[in-house]
Design an enzyme around this catalytic site. Structure first.
Site, PDB file in Angstrom:
ATOM      1  N   HIS A   1     154.305  65.561 104.164  1.00 49.27           N
ATOM      2  CA  HIS A   1     155.536  66.042 104.819  1.00 49.27           C
ATOM      3  C   HIS A   1     156.549  66.579 103.805  1.00 49.27           C
ATOM      4  O   HIS A   1     157.505  67.261 104.183  1.00 49.27           O
ATOM      5  CB  HIS A   1     156.158  64.960 105.702  1.00 49.27           C
ATOM      6  CG  HIS A   1     156.873  63.870 104.971  1.00 49.27           C
ATOM      7  ND1 HIS A   1     157.754  63.013 105.603  1.00 49.27           N
ATOM      8  CD2 HIS A   1     156.852  63.467 103.663  1.00 49.27           C
ATOM      9  CE1 HIS A   1     158.240  62.142 104.730  1.00 49.27           C
ATOM     10  NE2 HIS A   1     157.711  62.401 103.553  1.00 49.27           N
TER      11      HIS A   1
ATOM     12  N   ASP B   1     150.021  57.586  90.839  1.00 51.86           N
ATOM     13  CA  ASP B   1     151.293  58.303  90.911  1.00 51.86           C
ATOM     14  C   ASP B   1     151.589  58.866  89.523  1.00 51.86           C
ATOM     15  O   ASP B   1     150.861  58.607  88.564  1.00 51.86           O
ATOM     16  CB  ASP B   1     152.432  57.417  91.403  1.00 51.86           C
ATOM     17  CG  ASP B   1     153.445  58.203  92.239  1.00 51.86           C
ATOM     18  OD1 ASP B   1     153.901  59.274  91.754  1.00 51.86           O
ATOM     19  OD2 ASP B   1     153.771  57.779  93.356  1.00 51.86           O
TER      20      ASP B   1
END
Length: 363
Positions: free
Chosen positions: A265, A224
């Site tokens: 998404h 990340d």
């Protein structure tokens, strides 16, 4: 929402949950929380025990009175309440902090979505650099950078943990057969990359995975952004932490599986295509698999949690939850993968889309 968020931020729901089911008086709760002191400073009142102090208790009483009238609290007597299951749940960080992360700094996006659409001719938004949230707050930062800038990054981390609540974990045998699909046939070199969690936040999915499979062939790798990796406070040492931006070249080559949970998404198709290209370039043909963990909305009979999340994507990110057809269009037609199978964890659950590189370039 003002009352619910107030309760999270000042610790009201946590204190009431600790006090169990007994009736709790507003004045006693306010004194224990130190609410008077904080609000006295804001109101520039410095006389202890004055009418100003009484008005502060009245403020909390007003909020709790309304929440009781709305069914979030149970009124026992004058300024005396008990929690409902709803407000008790808000004492749990993965739930309560999610309210602050998703409402305190983004809620103007949905509220002004109609203005955003009107000014753009009522077209479906698909530009990641032009969202209703950016319009509402007059910023060029996306939702994630905006949350971090306002100090809600750690609250968002808790919110992300909440996605696992109430659903079958994807690594459960009744959801996805990890041993059959990943462990069997994997490189047994302990330094070989086994599972790479791309955009995995602070590692909650890998922690859950280790609960099911404490021993795996190879490394578990969490990727990340630096700001997120820097917020990790407690993570199993078996997980390798790696600072990485998924818009750049994937540094881990030939892993058994690359996993993404609620990543695609957040972005329209053109951005997703670029993200997937970075993973595709790192995968080993005939060996590596891509696992996409998201909702797959049916053409009819959609579940409300999936459609609600679609509204979040629409109003904050100009993105969307995808239908079965939309996933095939993105993954196979646009990105050039093969979808082996879409695995489901049951009604309302997110799915696991297993993908591989095409054989001999044939999709």
């Amino acid at each position: 929402m003002a009352g619910l968020n107030f309760g999270v931020d000042c610790g009201l729901w946590t204190l009431m949950a600790q006090n169990s089911d007994k009736p709790q008086k507003v004045g006693e709760l306010a004194a224990e929380l130190g609410v008077d002191h904080a609000l006295l400073s804001m109101l520039e009142c410095s006389t202890p025990g004055s009418l100003c102090g009484q008005s502060i208790n009245t403020l909390q009483a007003r909020l709790m009175r309304h929440l009781s009238a709305m069914g979030y609290l149970i009124e026992i007597g004058v300024d005396e309440y008990r929690l409902t299951n709803y407000t008790r749940a808000m004492s749990i960080p993965v739930i309560g902090n999610g309210y602050l992360a998703m409402l305190s700094c983004t809620s103007s996006g949905p509220m002004r979505f109609h203005e955003f659409c009107r000014k753009r001719g009522w077209v479906n938004p698909t530009d990641a650099k032009d969202t209703a949230m950016m319009y509402a707050y007059g910023t060029t930062m996306d939702t994630f950078a905006w949350q971090q800038s306002l100090g809600y990054g750690t609250h968002f981390n808790d919110h992300m943990r909440g996605y696992a609540l109430g659903f079958l974990p994807w690594m459960d045998d009744n959801f996805y057969p990890v041993k059959e699909r990943l462990i069997d046939g994997a490189d047994t070199d302990p330094d070989a990359p086994f599972l790479v969690d791309i955009g995995g936040n602070v590692g909650h999915d890998l922690e859950l995975f280790l609960g099911f499979f404490p021993i795996v062939p190879g490394r578990l790798i969490l990727q990340d952004l630096p700001v997120v990796i820097g917020q990790i406070r407690d993570l199993n040492p078996a997980v390798l932490r790696m600072e990485y931006d998924f818009n750049t070249k994937q540094p881990v080559k030939g892993a058994r599986a690359y996993y993404m949970h609620n990543i695609l998404h957040d972005w329209p198709d053109d951005v997703c295509e670029k993200i997937l290209a970075k993973i595709k370039a790192a995968m080993k043909p005939g060996y590596s698999r891509l696992l996409i963990h998201e909702h797959v909305i049916p053409e009819t009979g959609a579940y409300w949690e999936a459609t609600a999340l679609d509204m979040v994507m629409l109003t904050l990110l100009s993105a969307h939850e995808r239908t079965h057809a939309a996933w095939y269009n993105l993954i196979e037609t646009r990105a050039g993968f093969n979808i082996n199978k879409i695995w489901s964890g049951g009604k309302g659950s997110q799915c696991l889309i297993e993908c591989e590189l095409p054989i001999n370039g044939v999709v």
